[in-house]
Design an enzyme around this catalytic site. Structure first.
Site, PDB file in Angstrom:
ATOM      1  NE  ARG A  15      74.768 -56.905 -31.895  1.00  0.00           N
ATOM      2  CZ  ARG A  15      75.308 -58.095 -32.143  1.00  0.00           C
ATOM      3  NH1 ARG A  15      76.062 -58.680 -31.233  1.00  0.00           N
ATOM      4  NH2 ARG A  15      75.108 -58.691 -33.306  1.00  0.00           N
ATOM      5  N   GLY A 101      80.090 -58.581 -44.485  1.00  0.00           N
ATOM      6  CA  GLY A 101      80.547 -57.187 -44.569  1.00  0.00           C
ATOM      7  C   GLY A 101      81.074 -56.642 -43.260  1.00  0.00           C
TER       8      GLY A 101
HETATM    9  C1  UD1 Z   1      77.108 -64.265 -37.657  1.00  0.00           C
HETATM   10  C2  UD1 Z   1      76.960 -65.794 -37.651  1.00  0.00           C
HETATM   11  C3  UD1 Z   1      77.775 -66.362 -36.496  1.00  0.00           C
HETATM   12  C4  UD1 Z   1      79.218 -65.954 -36.645  1.00  0.00           C
HETATM   13  C5  UD1 Z   1      79.370 -64.421 -36.798  1.00  0.00           C
HETATM   14  C6  UD1 Z   1      80.775 -64.096 -37.214  1.00  0.00           C
HETATM   15  C7  UD1 Z   1      74.773 -66.355 -38.535  1.00  0.00           C
HETATM   16  C8  UD1 Z   1      73.374 -66.738 -38.206  1.00  0.00           C
HETATM   17  N1  UD1 Z   1      75.587 -66.137 -37.500  1.00  0.00           N
HETATM   18  O1  UD1 Z   1      76.542 -63.787 -36.465  1.00  0.00           O
HETATM   19  O2  UD1 Z   1      77.686 -67.762 -36.473  1.00  0.00           O
HETATM   20  O3  UD1 Z   1      79.974 -66.392 -35.544  1.00  0.00           O
HETATM   21  O4  UD1 Z   1      78.482 -63.910 -37.806  1.00  0.00           O
HETATM   22  O5  UD1 Z   1      81.022 -62.720 -37.205  1.00  0.00           O
HETATM   23  O6  UD1 Z   1      75.107 -66.270 -39.692  1.00  0.00           O
HETATM   24  N2  UD1 Z   1      73.181 -59.674 -42.817  1.00  0.00           N
HETATM   25  C9  UD1 Z   1      72.425 -59.467 -43.952  1.00  0.00           C
HETATM   26  N3  UD1 Z   1      71.093 -59.751 -43.920  1.00  0.00           N
HETATM   27  C10 UD1 Z   1      70.486 -60.262 -42.831  1.00  0.00           C
HETATM   28  C11 UD1 Z   1      71.271 -60.487 -41.667  1.00  0.00           C
HETATM   29  C12 UD1 Z   1      72.616 -60.199 -41.701  1.00  0.00           C
HETATM   30  O7  UD1 Z   1      72.938 -59.006 -44.965  1.00  0.00           O
HETATM   31  O8  UD1 Z   1      69.279 -60.516 -42.900  1.00  0.00           O
HETATM   32  C13 UD1 Z   1      74.608 -59.338 -42.843  1.00  0.00           C
HETATM   33  C14 UD1 Z   1      74.957 -58.251 -41.844  1.00  0.00           C
HETATM   34  O9  UD1 Z   1      74.858 -56.974 -42.441  1.00  0.00           O
HETATM   35  C15 UD1 Z   1      76.383 -58.607 -41.458  1.00  0.00           C
HETATM   36  C16 UD1 Z   1      76.456 -60.116 -41.660  1.00  0.00           C
HETATM   37  O10 UD1 Z   1      75.362 -60.465 -42.469  1.00  0.00           O
HETATM   38  O11 UD1 Z   1      77.315 -57.974 -42.320  1.00  0.00           O
HETATM   39  C17 UD1 Z   1      76.394 -60.895 -40.345  1.00  0.00           C
HETATM   40  O12 UD1 Z   1      75.200 -60.575 -39.653  1.00  0.00           O
HETATM   41  P1  UD1 Z   1      75.177 -60.332 -38.091  1.00  0.00           P
HETATM   42  O13 UD1 Z   1      73.777 -60.031 -37.710  1.00  0.00           O
HETATM   43  O14 UD1 Z   1      76.213 -59.396 -37.680  1.00  0.00           O
HETATM   44  O15 UD1 Z   1      75.514 -61.811 -37.569  1.00  0.00           O
HETATM   45  P2  UD1 Z   1      76.183 -62.236 -36.192  1.00  0.00           P
HETATM   46  O16 UD1 Z   1      75.149 -62.220 -35.133  1.00  0.00           O
HETATM   47  O17 UD1 Z   1      77.406 -61.477 -35.969  1.00  0.00           O
END
Ligand code: UD1
Ligand code: CA
Length: 452
Positions: A15, A101
């Site tokens: 995004r 992160g």
């Molecule tokens: C996530 C949470 C949500 C919470 C929000 C808070 C989950 C499923 N959802 O959603 O409940 O309200 O954060 O900000 O956890 N990442 C990885 N590997 C992956 C996927 C993600 O390292 O396979 C890392 C991303 O780089 C990021 C973080 O995890 O830094 C969160 O991932 P993101 O996809 O942004 O989750 P949200 O949809 O924001």
């Protein structure tokens, strides 16, 4: 129980619509992940793991200041999958704090609360937001006990009404992660392995999940550029507030940028649109004019920096006057009561007490004594095309306007350089140097006439 921290930073951040991985987008002049690492390091974990995937090498390079165990997540299959990649490197006796992160503003204090006020229990950090859209929501049972997290994309309309959100930050034992994480499935709207699902598994097995409520500004998750700008604004106001609490006057707290560590004495006044970066010390009663940038410098008591000035890598003593429109570069040292006026550039130069360069000058690699006057338009010619050379000017010297001082050259104490001179030879104490062609006046001279 020893603490290990896992930071999730493998996602691309679709995004953001950017070539730069999301966690490297800057907030207050530093990558998002840098803020999370700084906070994590302050908790002194036994081990700090960072899960990287998308642009892993770039992320590692940007985090070189920190001692980190890097874990690689080849495919980004969800936050649960990301933690699973790190699990084999976590000691089974540890308690594990998971940070995201892209949630950069969580304070050390809030995390300490999460760690210490929950005993050795499992807990999740939540927050109540006026606009909870995009976040996972916290579902509680009729007795108010934590039940599970439902992701925004999977929530029913009534669940979307809930304003208590999952910040992403949680603390559980490594033993619980080992037992429950492999059971998490990707059977949900996004087809991802959700880390928060382990919490509902724990609840199903009659484990209690505690919640700690954080301040809304701290928990902003950054997924797009609008949220990044909001976090920047929240951070700006927080940093401004902290300075004001130390006795600093900010003419407009929404228009000062603090991109580093700032230490201020009392009664410092900072006008609008000032940027402070790196390590900056402003001693008592320093006044910083509008639109000035100060980085990695110490400014002594009572010094005034007039508007539109840039000060970088300098040590300025007390009661100096700088600018407007001055450029003070690395290695500049001004003794007290020195004056650098408009359109003066200094680099690797010392100016003794009460010496002045009031207008339009370049002073590079110069050592200038006290009470000397450097006239408008003076240039120290420090570069011969290959090497840099030094210009030395003693105490009480006077350098007339528009002089060119070809270094290496030495102008001794109380020497006088006449205006418009090109100085290539040393000038001894109290000598007058005239380095310009003598003036010739032609009498009876006639102006050219236009041909008829
Ligand atoms: C996530 C949470 C949500 C919470 C929000 C808070 C989950 C499923 N959802 O959603 O409940 O309200 O954060 O900000 O956890 N990442 C990885 N590997 C992956 C996927 C993600 O390292 O396979 C890392 C991303 O780089 C990021 C973080 O995890 O830094 C969160 O991932 P993101 O996809 O942004 O989750 P949200 O949809 O924001
Ligand atoms: Ca996020």
């Amino acid at each position: 129980m020893q603490l290990e921290i896992i930071i999730l930073a493998a996602g691309r951040g679709v995004r953001m619509q950017s070539d730069l991985p999301k966690v490297l987008h800057p907030l207050a002049g530093k990558p998002l992940i840098w803020h999370v690492l700084k906070t994590a390091a302050a908790l002194n974990p036994f081990k700090l793991h960072v899960v990287v995937g998308h642009s892993a090498e770039k992320v590692k390079t940007a985090c070189a200041d920190f001692s980190v165990n890097w874990v690689f997540q080849k495919e980004q299959l969800g936050t649960g999958h990301a933690v699973l990649q790190a699990l084999s490197e976590v000691s089974p006796e540890s308690r594990v704090l998971v940070l995201y992160g892209d949630v950069p503003l969580i304070s050390v204090g809030t995390l300490r609360q999460l760690i210490h006020e929950t005993g050795a229990g499992s807990a999740v950090l939540t927050a109540d937001l006026d606009d909870p859209s995009g976040y996972g929501r916290v579902l509680r049972d009729s007795a108010g006990r934590f039940e599970r997290i439902v992701e925004d994309k999977d929530a029913t309309p009534s669940e979307l009404e809930i304003r208590e959100i999952n910040t992403g930050v949680l603390i559980v034992s490594a033993a619980q992660l080992n037992a429950y994480l492999p059971t998490v499935t990707s059977d949900n709207g996004q087809g991802e392995y959700y880390l928060p699902d382990i919490l509902s598994r724990l609840v199903e097995d009659n484990e209690q999940i505690l919640t700690i409520n954080a301040l809304s500004d701290e928990v902003l998750g950054i997924n797009d550029r609008f949220q990044l700008a909001r976090a920047e604004a929240a951070n700006r106001v927080n940093r401004a507030r902290a300075l004001m609490d130390q006795g600093v006057t900010l003419i407009d707290p929404t228009r000062v940028e603090i991109r580093g560590e700032v230490e201020c004495g009392s009664d410092v006044v900072i006008d609008i649109n000032v940027i402070l970066s790196g390590k900056v010390v402003l001693e008592n009663q320093v006044n910083v004019g509008a639109n000035s940038c100060i980085s990695n410098s110490t400014i002594g008591a009572g010094t005034v920096i007039h508007p539109m000035s840039i000060v970088d890598g300098a040590t300025i003593e007390s009661s100096c006057s700088i600018g407007p429109f001055a450029r003070i570069r690395a290695g500049t040292r001004l003794s007290s009561e020195a004056k650098i006026g408009n359109f003066v550039e200094t680099k690797n130069t010392t100016l003794g007490e009460a010496s002045k360069a009031s207008h339009l000058a370049y002073l590079g690699d110069a050592k200038i004594g006290s009470s000397s006057n450097i006239g408008a338009g003076t240039i120290t010619c420090n570069y011969d095309g290959v090497e840099k050379h030094t210009t030395e000017i003693g105490d009480n010297a006077f350098v007339g306007s528009n002089s060119t001082l070809v270094a290496p050259v030495n102008i001794s104490a109380e020497a006088f350089v006449s205006a418009g001179s090109t100085i290539t030879k040393d000038v001894a104490s109290k000598e007058l140097a005239v380095g310009r062609s003598p003036q010739r006046n032609v009498t009876g001279w006639k102006r050219p006439q236009a041909k008829k």
